[in-house]
Design a protein around this motif. Structure first.
Motif, short mmCIF file in Angstrom:
data_model
loop_
_atom_site.label_atom_id
_atom_site.label_comp_id
_atom_site.label_asym_id
_atom_site.label_seq_id
_atom_site.Cartn_x
_atom_site.Cartn_y
_atom_site.Cartn_z
N UNK A 1 4.86 23.45 -3.39
CA UNK A 1 4.19 24.73 -3.64
C UNK A 1 4.72 25.85 -2.75
N UNK A 2 4.27 27.04 -3.11
CA UNK A 2 4.39 28.22 -2.25
C UNK A 2 3.02 28.86 -2.26
N UNK A 3 2.28 28.72 -1.16
CA UNK A 3 0.93 29.25 -1.08
C UNK A 3 0.02 28.65 -2.14
N UNK A 4 0.20 27.37 -2.44
CA UNK A 4 -0.56 26.60 -3.44
C UNK A 4 -0.17 26.90 -4.88
N UNK A 5 0.78 27.76 -5.12
CA UNK A 5 1.27 28.03 -6.48
C UNK A 5 2.49 27.16 -6.79
N UNK A 6 2.77 26.98 -8.07
CA UNK A 6 3.97 26.33 -8.61
C UNK A 6 3.96 24.80 -8.59
N UNK A 7 2.90 24.15 -8.07
CA UNK A 7 2.88 22.69 -8.03
C UNK A 7 2.99 22.08 -9.42
N UNK A 8 2.52 22.78 -10.44
CA UNK A 8 2.43 22.26 -11.80
C UNK A 8 3.75 22.24 -12.57
N UNK B 1 0.86 -1.18 0.00
CA UNK B 1 0.00 0.00 0.00
C UNK B 1 0.90 1.23 0.00
N UNK B 2 0.81 2.01 -1.06
CA UNK B 2 1.54 3.28 -1.15
C UNK B 2 0.64 4.36 -0.57
N UNK B 3 1.11 5.07 0.45
CA UNK B 3 0.36 6.14 1.08
C UNK B 3 0.98 7.47 0.68
N UNK B 4 0.30 8.23 -0.14
CA UNK B 4 0.80 9.53 -0.56
C UNK B 4 0.43 10.60 0.44
N UNK B 5 1.43 11.34 0.89
CA UNK B 5 1.21 12.44 1.81
C UNK B 5 0.91 13.68 0.98
N UNK B 6 -0.37 14.06 0.97
CA UNK B 6 -0.82 15.17 0.14
C UNK B 6 -0.62 16.50 0.83
N UNK C 1 5.11 5.04 2.90
CA UNK C 1 4.67 6.43 2.98
C UNK C 1 5.48 7.23 1.97
N UNK C 2 4.80 7.90 1.05
CA UNK C 2 5.48 8.66 0.00
C UNK C 2 5.39 10.14 0.35
N UNK C 3 6.55 10.74 0.51
CA UNK C 3 6.68 12.14 0.93
C UNK C 3 7.41 12.92 -0.15
N UNK C 4 7.01 14.16 -0.36
CA UNK C 4 7.70 14.98 -1.35
C UNK C 4 9.06 15.43 -0.85
N UNK C 5 9.11 15.92 0.40
CA UNK C 5 10.36 16.47 0.91
C UNK C 5 10.46 16.28 2.42
N UNK D 1 3.04 15.36 -2.47
CA UNK D 1 3.55 14.14 -3.09
C UNK D 1 2.78 13.69 -4.32
N UNK D 2 1.67 14.34 -4.67
CA UNK D 2 0.78 13.77 -5.68
C UNK D 2 1.44 13.58 -7.04
N UNK D 3 2.26 14.49 -7.50
CA UNK D 3 2.91 14.34 -8.80
C UNK D 3 3.95 13.22 -8.72
N UNK D 4 4.77 13.26 -7.70
CA UNK D 4 5.79 12.23 -7.48
C UNK D 4 5.15 10.85 -7.35
N UNK D 5 4.12 10.72 -6.54
CA UNK D 5 3.46 9.44 -6.34
C UNK D 5 2.88 8.91 -7.65
N UNK D 6 2.24 9.78 -8.42
CA UNK D 6 1.68 9.34 -9.70
C UNK D 6 2.74 8.79 -10.64
N UNK D 7 3.86 9.46 -10.72
CA UNK D 7 4.95 8.98 -11.57
C UNK D 7 5.60 7.73 -10.98
N UNK D 8 5.76 7.71 -9.66
CA UNK D 8 6.44 6.60 -9.00
C UNK D 8 5.68 5.28 -9.16
#
Length: 187
Positions: A171-178, A49-54, A109-113, A57-64
């Motif tokens: 992100x920074x204040x929800x910006x730049x995730x893309x 079970x991969x647990x993505x920490x939102x 547990x999948x963490x971005x940073x 991590x969503x982009x990383x988890x999707x690719x991973x």
């Protein structure tokens, strides 16, 4: 203007660039390697079970998960310690708890940073208390600055600089995730 700077301004509508830290191709190569390493670490019949920490991590988890050539399941949890700031507040709030059962399963547990370590320190013990067969952490970035980190990731993509980073889910204040790369913006 360098190619990375042009690419950054294309995605941000002209937002100023500090510098690109990891390019999209560097990230793709790293994620492919991590996926192969994770797949090799478990027996063929392992219930993973991969647990993505939102949200980070969503982009990383999707690719991973597309790089892990074996059956697995995915669920998420949402915890926050940043708000709109650029440093952790030190208080972790669990906003969404995973629905998937964890007892007897191999949990990753999948963490971005990994930055201050506050989120991991406060969440991991509670997840282990749910009785998984094993519990590991996979982090794309690790700053290696947390003085009291209780839970070290087994898989780390990059040892990250001690800078504020955005892109590829961060992100920074929800910006730049893309952004398809990871950068240190001017703030």
């Amino acid at each position: 203007m360098r190619a990375a700077e042009r690419e950054f301004t294309e995605y941000t509508g002209g937002e100023p660039l500090g510098h690109v830290v990891y390019s999209a191709s560097q990230i793709a190569d790293c994620v492919a390697r991590m996926g192969a390493d994770i797949a090799a670490a478990y027996p063929p019949d392992a219930d993973i079970l991969m647990l993505g920490l939102l949200k980070g991590s969503f982009v990383f988890l999707g690719d991973l998960v597309r790089q892990i050539r074996r059956p697995l399941q995915v669920d998420f949890l949402v915890a926050s310690s940043y708000g709109k700031g650029t440093t952790s507040s030190g208080n972790v709030e669990l906003l969404y708890d995973p629905r998937a059962p964890m007892a007897g399963r191999h949990i990753i547990l999948v963490e971005d940073i990994v930055d201050s370590g506050t989120t991991l320190n406060q969440l991991c013990g509670a997840l282990v208390d749910r009785g998984p067969a094993s519990f590991e952490i996979c982090a794309l970035l690790h700053k290696r600055i947390a003085p009291d980190l209780e839970w070290e990731p087994r898989w780390v993509g990059f040892d990250a600089p001690n800078e504020f980073l955005v892109g590829y889910g961060l992100d920074h204040g929800e910006d730049f995730r893309h952004l398809p790369f990871i950068a240190c913006p001017r703030t």
